[in-house]
Design a protein around this motif. Sequence first.
Motif, PDB file in Angstrom:
ATOM      1  N   HIS A 104       0.827  -1.197   0.000  1.00 13.43           N
ATOM      2  CA  HIS A 104       0.000   0.000   0.000  1.00 13.43           C
ATOM      3  C   HIS A 104       0.865   1.253   0.000  1.00 13.43           C
ATOM      4  CE1 HIS A 104      -3.005  -2.872   0.912  1.00 13.43           C
ATOM      5  NE2 HIS A 104      -2.756  -2.963   2.216  1.00 13.43           N
ATOM      6  N   ARG A 105       0.236   2.358  -0.398  1.00 14.53           N
ATOM      7  CA  ARG A 105       0.885   3.648  -0.181  1.00 14.53           C
ATOM      8  C   ARG A 105       0.507   4.087   1.228  1.00 14.53           C
ATOM      9  NH1 ARG A 105       3.022   6.112  -4.560  1.00 14.53           N
ATOM     10  NH2 ARG A 105       2.806   8.246  -3.813  1.00 14.53           N
ATOM     11  N   VAL A 106       1.345   4.916   1.825  1.00 12.77           N
ATOM     12  CA  VAL A 106       1.041   5.410   3.168  1.00 12.77           C
ATOM     13  C   VAL A 106       1.084   6.931   3.156  1.00 12.77           C
ATOM     14  CG1 VAL A 106       1.676   5.374   5.611  1.00 12.77           C
ATOM     15  CG2 VAL A 106       2.031   3.327   4.212  1.00 12.77           C
ATOM     16  N   ILE A 107       0.039   7.538   3.723  1.00  9.71           N
ATOM     17  CA  ILE A 107      -0.030   9.000   3.828  1.00  9.71           C
ATOM     18  C   ILE A 107      -0.217   9.368   5.292  1.00  9.71           C
ATOM     19  CG2 ILE A 107      -2.537   9.018   3.308  1.00  9.71           C
ATOM     20  CD1 ILE A 107      -2.073  11.803   1.976  1.00  9.71           C
ATOM     21  N   ALA A 108       0.421  10.452   5.709  1.00 12.12           N
ATOM     22  CA  ALA A 108       0.230  10.945   7.077  1.00 12.12           C
ATOM     23  C   ALA A 108      -0.665  12.178   7.013  1.00 12.12           C
ATOM     24  CB  ALA A 108       1.562  11.290   7.714  1.00 12.12           C
ATOM     25  N   GLU A 109      -1.693  12.221   7.860  1.00 11.24           N
ATOM     26  CA  GLU A 109      -2.560  13.403   7.900  1.00 11.24           C
ATOM     27  C   GLU A 109      -2.152  14.290   9.068  1.00 11.24           C
ATOM     28  OE1 GLU A 109      -6.641  11.940   8.243  1.00 11.24           O
ATOM     29  OE2 GLU A 109      -6.437  11.681  10.388  1.00 11.24           O
ATOM     30  N   GLY A 110      -2.486  15.566   8.961  1.00  8.00           N
ATOM     31  CA  GLY A 110      -2.217  16.496  10.058  1.00  8.00           C
ATOM     32  C   GLY A 110      -0.769  16.919  10.185  1.00  8.00           C
ATOM     33  N   VAL A 111      -0.034  16.932   9.066  1.00  8.77           N
ATOM     34  CA  VAL A 111       1.364  17.360   9.110  1.00  8.77           C
ATOM     35  C   VAL A 111       1.428  18.888   9.190  1.00  8.77           C
ATOM     36  CG1 VAL A 111       3.591  17.333   7.902  1.00  8.77           C
ATOM     37  CG2 VAL A 111       2.072  15.333   7.798  1.00  8.77           C
ATOM     38  N   GLU A 112       1.998  19.375  10.281  1.00 10.90           N
ATOM     39  CA  GLU A 112       2.028  20.829  10.520  1.00 10.90           C
ATOM     40  C   GLU A 112       3.433  21.408  10.572  1.00 10.90           C
ATOM     41  OE1 GLU A 112      -0.329  21.775  13.970  1.00 10.90           O
ATOM     42  OE2 GLU A 112      -2.197  21.099  13.037  1.00 10.90           O
ATOM     43  N   THR A 113       4.439  20.560  10.796  1.00 13.81           N
ATOM     44  CA  THR A 113       5.805  21.100  10.932  1.00 13.81           C
ATOM     45  C   THR A 113       6.787  20.400  10.000  1.00 13.81           C
ATOM     46  OG1 THR A 113       6.571  19.527  12.632  1.00 13.81           O
ATOM     47  CG2 THR A 113       5.347  21.470  13.418  1.00 13.81           C
ATOM     48  N   LEU A 114       7.891  21.113   9.732  1.00 10.56           N
ATOM     49  CA  LEU A 114       8.956  20.549   8.901  1.00 10.56           C
ATOM     50  C   LEU A 114       9.593  19.337   9.579  1.00 10.56           C
ATOM     51  CD1 LEU A 114      10.673  23.796   7.564  1.00 10.56           C
ATOM     52  CD2 LEU A 114       9.627  21.999   6.177  1.00 10.56           C
ATOM     53  N   GLU A 115       9.661  19.373  10.911  1.00  9.88           N
ATOM     54  CA  GLU A 115      10.244  18.253  11.659  1.00  9.88           C
ATOM     55  C   GLU A 115       9.421  16.981  11.439  1.00  9.88           C
ATOM     56  OE1 GLU A 115       9.712  21.256  13.015  1.00  9.88           O
ATOM     57  OE2 GLU A 115      11.803  21.897  13.247  1.00  9.88           O
ATOM     58  N   GLN A 116       8.097  17.128  11.459  1.00  5.48           N
ATOM     59  CA  GLN A 116       7.220  15.974  11.208  1.00  5.48           C
ATOM     60  C   GLN A 116       7.443  15.443   9.802  1.00  5.48           C
ATOM     61  OE1 GLN A 116       3.445  17.809  12.059  1.00  5.48           O
ATOM     62  NE2 GLN A 116       3.549  17.346  14.251  1.00  5.48           N
ATOM     63  N   MET A 117       7.486  16.368   8.837  1.00 10.38           N
ATOM     64  CA  MET A 117       7.670  15.967   7.439  1.00 10.38           C
ATOM     65  C   MET A 117       8.996  15.218   7.277  1.00 10.38           C
ATOM     66  SD  MET A 117       9.170  16.542   4.364  1.00 10.38           S
ATOM     67  CE  MET A 117       9.960  18.154   4.445  1.00 10.38           C
ATOM     68  N   GLU A 118      10.070  15.745   7.899  1.00 10.87           N
ATOM     69  CA  GLU A 118      11.397  15.137   7.777  1.00 10.87           C
ATOM     70  C   GLU A 118      11.419  13.727   8.389  1.00 10.87           C
ATOM     71  OE1 GLU A 118      15.050  14.527   6.462  1.00 10.87           O
ATOM     72  OE2 GLU A 118      13.603  16.040   5.809  1.00 10.87           O
ATOM     73  N   PHE A 119      10.787  13.597   9.555  1.00  9.15           N
ATOM     74  CA  PHE A 119      10.711  12.271  10.187  1.00  9.15           C
ATOM     75  C   PHE A 119       9.974  11.296   9.267  1.00  9.15           C
ATOM     76  CE2 PHE A 119       8.545   8.981  12.514  1.00  9.15           C
ATOM     77  CZ  PHE A 119       9.498   8.516  13.414  1.00  9.15           C
ATOM     78  N   LEU A 120       8.833  11.726   8.737  1.00  9.23           N
ATOM     79  CA  LEU A 120       8.006  10.869   7.886  1.00  9.23           C
ATOM     80  C   LEU A 120       8.753  10.481   6.605  1.00  9.23           C
ATOM     81  CD1 LEU A 120       4.697  12.821   8.492  1.00  9.23           C
ATOM     82  CD2 LEU A 120       5.042  10.397   9.082  1.00  9.23           C
ATOM     83  N   ARG A 121       9.473  11.437   6.052  1.00  9.95           N
ATOM     84  CA  ARG A 121      10.229  11.161   4.832  1.00  9.95           C
ATOM     85  C   ARG A 121      11.287  10.083   5.088  1.00  9.95           C
ATOM     86  NH1 ARG A 121      14.675  12.378   2.424  1.00  9.95           N
ATOM     87  NH2 ARG A 121      15.450  13.683   4.115  1.00  9.95           N
ATOM     88  N   GLN A 122      11.990  10.263   6.208  1.00 11.49           N
ATOM     89  CA  GLN A 122      13.032   9.282   6.531  1.00 11.49           C
ATOM     90  C   GLN A 122      12.464   7.911   6.866  1.00 11.49           C
ATOM     91  OE1 GLN A 122      16.181  10.503   9.119  1.00 11.49           O
ATOM     92  NE2 GLN A 122      16.452  12.461   8.057  1.00 11.49           N
ATOM     93  N   ALA A 123      11.236   7.908   7.377  1.00 11.00           N
ATOM     94  CA  ALA A 123      10.601   6.628   7.718  1.00 11.00           C
ATOM     95  C   ALA A 123      10.009   5.954   6.479  1.00 11.00           C
ATOM     96  CB  ALA A 123       9.525   6.852   8.780  1.00 11.00           C
ATOM     97  N   GLY A 124      10.059   6.640   5.333  1.00  7.12           N
ATOM     98  CA  GLY A 124       9.592   6.036   4.086  1.00  7.12           C
ATOM     99  C   GLY A 124       8.145   6.288   3.741  1.00  7.12           C
ATOM    100  N   CYS A 125       7.539   7.298   4.373  1.00  9.05           N
ATOM    101  CA  CYS A 125       6.141   7.644   4.081  1.00  9.05           C
ATOM    102  C   CYS A 125       6.032   8.182   2.649  1.00  9.05           C
ATOM    103  CB  CYS A 125       5.701   8.706   5.099  1.00  9.05           C
ATOM    104  SG  CYS A 125       3.941   8.926   5.189  1.00  9.05           S
ATOM    105  N   ASP A 126       4.954   7.823   1.948  1.00  2.03           N
ATOM    106  CA  ASP A 126       4.817   8.224   0.543  1.00  2.03           C
ATOM    107  C   ASP A 126       4.251   9.625   0.358  1.00  2.03           C
ATOM    108  OD1 ASP A 126       5.368   5.546  -0.880  1.00  2.03           O
ATOM    109  OD2 ASP A 126       3.841   5.018   0.619  1.00  2.03           O
ATOM    110  N   GLU A 127       3.234   9.956   1.169  1.00  2.00           N
ATOM    111  CA  GLU A 127       2.513  11.211   0.948  1.00  2.00           C
ATOM    112  C   GLU A 127       2.222  11.928   2.265  1.00  2.00           C
ATOM    113  OE1 GLU A 127      -1.066  10.142  -1.168  1.00  2.00           O
ATOM    114  OE2 GLU A 127       0.057   9.018  -2.671  1.00  2.00           O
ATOM    115  N   VAL A 128       1.982  13.218   2.161  1.00  2.00           N
ATOM    116  CA  VAL A 128       1.626  14.015   3.344  1.00  2.00           C
ATOM    117  C   VAL A 128       0.456  14.941   3.045  1.00  2.00           C
ATOM    118  CG1 VAL A 128       3.785  14.062   4.665  1.00  2.00           C
ATOM    119  CG2 VAL A 128       3.511  15.572   2.686  1.00  2.00           C
ATOM    120  N   GLN A 129      -0.292  15.242   4.098  1.00  2.00           N
ATOM    121  CA  GLN A 129      -1.450  16.140   4.001  1.00  2.00           C
ATOM    122  C   GLN A 129      -1.485  16.902   5.323  1.00  2.00           C
ATOM    123  OE1 GLN A 129      -5.097  13.907   3.606  1.00  2.00           O
ATOM    124  NE2 GLN A 129      -6.409  15.705   3.789  1.00  2.00           N
ATOM    125  N   GLY A 130      -1.627  18.205   5.250  1.00  2.00           N
ATOM    126  CA  GLY A 130      -1.679  18.959   6.504  1.00  2.00           C
ATOM    127  C   GLY A 130      -1.487  20.439   6.298  1.00  2.00           C
TER     128      GLY A 130
END
Length: 281
Positions: free
Chosen positions: A231-257
């Motif tokens: 599956h693809r994985v998306i994180a909802e409620g992304v509000e900060t660059l730190e969150q985005m960076e963590f998610l990117r490194q963890a291999g998350c595909d998409e972000v929304q927030g």
Amino acid sequence: ERVDNPDHNVAFYRLDMNEGMQQRMQIETGLRHALGHGELLLHYQPKFEIGSSRLVGAEALVRWMHPQRGMIPPSDFIPLAETTGLIVQVGEWVLEQACAQAAIWQRAGLPPFRLAVNVSAREFTSSLPGRVADTLKRYRIDASWLELEITESTLMHDIDYVIGIMDHISALGVALSLDDFGTGYSSLSYLKRFPIDTLKIDRSFTTGIPSDVSDCAIASTIISMGRKLGHRVIAEGVETLEQMEFLRQAGCDEVQGYLYGKPMAAYDFEKALRENWLLVA
Ligand code: C2E
Ligand code: MG
Ligand code: MG
Ligand code: MG
């Protein structure tokens, strides 16, 4: 004390119940009226591929523009609409409106991106795939424009029944995502059987990144599990660059927030799309 003053408690109890009931009935009557008088509208929140920052989709989120009370958020009327059954009519309106908008954007020559519609458990019945197919046909939009977001509460139905409906929807070419993942009661053995495209990490986990060790562990685990299941994985409620960076490194595909864009009116969404955002061609 009931014995000392039997009428006392009863009177208060009745008053509470009446107030609650009255308020619920007011919302229900108001919502019926809203459906027939164009007081509902959709806002659209962009979804981006992490890293490339290309727009991959948008989530349609319903709002109620009340003539006296102003903009009412879905949290104030969707749960009630779910208990009264009015959610079925609201859901029909939302799907219709989202497809009408997708048709406008398709005809305006925009490259396709997925428009996601939230579907409540009570709408998830055997008539849904047919209704979706009919709506796509009437608006002459390709199925690749549409996505349905379902929550784990949909699983209150019989699992084989749910999977049957999912298979029908999926066969149309419409994408399915599991919303608010990790907050409901679905077991991993169900997840294995679902024909879904995307897992959405609930905002309650995103919020704790990067300070809360448990939220970080849960988010990372959902990402690796989701990806291993194809599956693809998306994180909802992304509000900060730190969150985005963590998610990117963890291999998350998409972000929304809010970091990328709040839910906005169709006009503002299209403007941002043309001026600021890159589309996946
Ligand atoms: P959801 O489907 O999980 O939608 C995401 C919610 O998070 C939206 O709230 C969105 O505005 C909000 N959000 C997005 N990014 C951020 C962020 O960075 N920070 C914060 N604090 N919030 C963010 P909204 O629009 O108020 O909708 C709430 C819920 O109402 C939705 O949760 C969904 O469950 C329900 N809902 C909304 N529209 C519909 C609809 O058309 N049909 C149905 N059945 N439910 C709907
Ligand atoms: Mg959603
Ligand atoms: Mg969600
Ligand atoms: Mg949520």
